[in-house]
Design an enzyme around this catalytic site. Sequence first.
Site, mmCIF file in Angstrom:
data_model
loop_
_atom_site.group_PDB
_atom_site.id
_atom_site.type_symbol
_atom_site.label_atom_id
_atom_site.label_comp_id
_atom_site.label_asym_id
_atom_site.label_seq_id
_atom_site.Cartn_x
_atom_site.Cartn_y
_atom_site.Cartn_z
ATOM 1 N N ASP A 279 -1.545 10.931 18.029
ATOM 2 C CA ASP A 279 -0.629 12.082 17.583
ATOM 3 C C ASP A 279 -2.263 13.015 18.694
ATOM 4 O O ASP A 279 -1.013 14.188 19.019
ATOM 5 C CB ASP A 279 -0.170 12.413 16.429
ATOM 6 C CG ASP A 279 -1.400 12.412 15.443
ATOM 7 O OD1 ASP A 279 -3.064 11.094 15.857
ATOM 8 O OD2 ASP A 279 -2.260 12.700 14.621
ATOM 9 N N ASP B 44 5.483 11.022 7.706
ATOM 10 C CA ASP B 44 4.585 9.670 7.378
ATOM 11 C C ASP B 44 5.484 9.555 6.496
ATOM 12 O O ASP B 44 6.413 10.506 5.818
ATOM 13 C CB ASP B 44 2.994 10.121 7.379
ATOM 14 C CG ASP B 44 2.283 10.105 7.632
ATOM 15 O OD1 ASP B 44 2.130 9.740 8.834
ATOM 16 O OD2 ASP B 44 1.320 10.833 8.084
ATOM 17 N N LYS C 246 0.752 2.728 15.128
ATOM 18 C CA LYS C 246 1.644 3.716 15.282
ATOM 19 C C LYS C 246 3.123 4.553 16.648
ATOM 20 O O LYS C 246 3.552 4.288 16.050
ATOM 21 C CB LYS C 246 1.804 4.868 14.357
ATOM 22 C CG LYS C 246 2.326 5.787 13.753
ATOM 23 C CD LYS C 246 1.196 7.135 12.711
ATOM 24 C CE LYS C 246 2.907 8.013 12.615
ATOM 25 N NZ LYS C 246 2.372 9.044 11.609
ATOM 26 N N LYS D 265 0.555 -1.023 0.133
ATOM 27 C CA LYS D 265 0.324 -0.094 0.262
ATOM 28 C C LYS D 265 1.176 1.142 0.133
ATOM 29 O O LYS D 265 0.454 2.205 -0.496
ATOM 30 C CB LYS D 265 -0.545 0.047 1.159
ATOM 31 C CG LYS D 265 -2.031 -1.216 0.905
ATOM 32 C CD LYS D 265 -2.946 -0.747 2.707
ATOM 33 C CE LYS D 265 -4.082 -1.909 1.953
ATOM 34 N NZ LYS D 265 -4.839 -1.905 3.483
ATOM 35 N N GLU D 266 2.487 1.564 0.430
ATOM 36 C CA GLU D 266 3.184 1.905 0.459
ATOM 37 C C GLU D 266 4.368 1.903 0.067
ATOM 38 O O GLU D 266 4.794 1.007 0.213
ATOM 39 C CB GLU D 266 3.663 2.547 1.944
ATOM 40 C CG GLU D 266 1.800 3.027 2.642
ATOM 41 C CD GLU D 266 2.457 2.605 4.608
ATOM 42 O OE1 GLU D 266 1.319 3.436 5.067
ATOM 43 O OE2 GLU D 266 3.316 2.042 5.040
ATOM 44 N N ASP E 112 7.255 -0.880 9.985
ATOM 45 C CA ASP E 112 6.088 -1.817 10.767
ATOM 46 C C ASP E 112 5.524 -3.373 10.736
ATOM 47 O O ASP E 112 5.520 -4.183 11.078
ATOM 48 C CB ASP E 112 5.275 -0.988 11.390
ATOM 49 C CG ASP E 112 5.078 -1.336 12.739
ATOM 50 O OD1 ASP E 112 6.043 -1.519 13.707
ATOM 51 O OD2 ASP E 112 4.246 -0.782 13.446
#
Length: 741
Positions: free
Chosen positions: A453, A297, A273, A113-114, A143
């Site tokens: 966050d 990110d 995260k 996905k990334e 991760d």
Amino acid sequence: METSSKLPLHICHVHKLSIFINRTHIFFHSIALVFLLYYRASFFFFHDTTKTKATTLAWLLVFVSEILLSFEWLLSQSFRWRPVSRIAFPERLPGDDKLPAVDVFICTADPEKEPTVGVMNTVLSAMAMDYPPDKLHVYLSDDGGAAVTLKGMREARRFAKWWLPFCRRYGIKCRAPEAYFSAEEEDADFGGSEFIQDREDIKEKYEVFKKRVREKATVGDTRSRLGRDHPAVIEVIQEASSDDAIRENETKNMPLLVYVSREKRPSHPHYFKAGALNVLLRVSGVISNSPYILGLDCDMHCHDPSSARQAMCFHLDPKISPSLALVQFPQKFHNISNNDIYDSQLRSAFWLLWQGYDGVGGPCVSGTGYYIKRLSLCSNSIHEDGDPMKLRQSFGPSNEFIKSLHQNNKPDMLIHRKNALLNEAQLLASCAFENGTEWGEEVGFMYGSVAEDYVTGFRLHCKGWISVYCNPPRPQFLGSGTTNLDDFLVQGTRWTSGLVDVAISKFCPLIYGPMKTYTFVQSMCYAELALFPILYFLPLWCFATIPQLCLLNGIPLYPEVSNSYFIVFSFVFLSSISKHLYEVLSTGFTFRHWINEQRIWMMKSVTSHLYGSVDAFMKKIGMREASFFPTNKVDDVDQLKRYNMGVFDFQTSILFLAPMAALVILNMASFAVGISRVIFLGELDKFFIQVFIPFYVILMNYPIVEGMLIRKDRGRIPPSVTLLSAIVSLIFYFLGSIIFM
């Protein structure tokens, strides 16, 4: 330097005109709301011959919805109470030898996905920032534990040997190679043959770099081990050389690059995260231990190399530095179309609300693009009394890490103590290290929500820290925004779940925050962010169904046109939408964007906010576990084409489509009945508002009507979904007929 040292490193501009406009609007709108709520409440206390159980229930539901929306509006005004903007002057900073070191934390989770090439672009842009390279240390948290990401890091390190000198030599602004080579207009300042030749050479090397990374993705391990069962892997990415002098020379010219994949086991929680960031916090503590941390990110590259220097203009200001926890830059995106039909650029937050947030104590940590002080993440536990046993209880059993809390290590220590420190880092990245400690509760990034966050920023402000928001003319960071409806609604559901997690926890800002944050208004800001999903989805579901069902059954809910209270309801509606339109136009956007925001607000409220809130409540009562799925960063060509054309793509889950389509069908039916009542029964005066509400819903959600009835392409709403939605609408109608008869 002597002159510049006397000049301020930054200035803060208070927007006095905006304050006057906002507070004037608050005053008049509040008066109108009081009259509106009085009108609604008076129905229950005064005798009315037309009052029945059915009308009482309908009025009660609408009354509760109006109270919830009024409360949400009141909370949202905290962002408009004192907007400010800031300007930094990095040219006034002291020399490079006096600048503090910075650790860069980049997080990725799934190479499918990334894409790895995109992640490596972010890594390279961070390595190439305009900052002393010996004071810059870049950490990538993988991760997913995918081998392709580690191999990509090694390739990025090799390419950086050419890319970094090229950027420094020619003063390149955009230092992510993919973005740079896609925007050739930035080369206008250079024109010499030497530059052109160098540029072509670097471009060839970049193409080779991409090819090698993609080859590794093809033949290597692209599967991220999200099954949570793999050991820790930590590697300092550097050229293989046995000569310490060569390595020390590289340290001075090339930022330190470290790959970290923490240990994961099925029997241990990993906290998404926030857990990854806390591992980076510990591992970096024994390697570089820089006093400041940049959080990014994996898709948010450094678009301007000066962000670290701009952040230091605030962190090094002696007037605010002792209490300053973080400097937050806005999230901005490179792939947003001019129309922006999904409101992916988050205009309201980063062009408007965060300026008001800054004026009352500072914004929360906003996921990416922030420079945070390492000390702020663990200061309370350090300063208790220095008792070694208490420090171990707070921070865990690593003596090296506890030692790092009181000193600034230097990266050259890694050269002489490499094996010992990497072994210690393996311990710090183990899944059992945090057992019995305060990590995620009092130390580091906070656990308990996928919105780590937000929670972390809130806890920092409750401990007395402040933050600032800096929004320079040139975006400091650029990322990838969502360009299809499915990703947008899934992302919204995840954010909603995380925020509502906090709203229903012991850290609810309205309960935990008022006496602890910098100002009470700042607590209201935090409360609005935590509660707005609940305060939107309940009223909007009500306003999308109850007035319509009552119209179908001939039950009036609003004052007649001839009634003086009609002016009150009209004023509240016009005041709200005109203020929103003013804010959109005043931030440089268009009328079309205002329509898009109105539409997306309705869509998200009845889908993402609903499902995210339900998810949070289910987690609260133990009916399901928390989950996290990264937003897809891979573009579908057809979906991207529709997005750029301003056409909605309805290829998403039926759970999202059915509610939206069913509500639009119900509003279409009620509008048709309302028009017939006006024409044949002459009831315009009696039902004007109830006819206008479905008209407004249909007008704002015309793309849904178009997707159901007109379009024939792949991005339309499937006929089966339209049929199901029509059945759901009929069920709504029959239930309404039973209840409101």
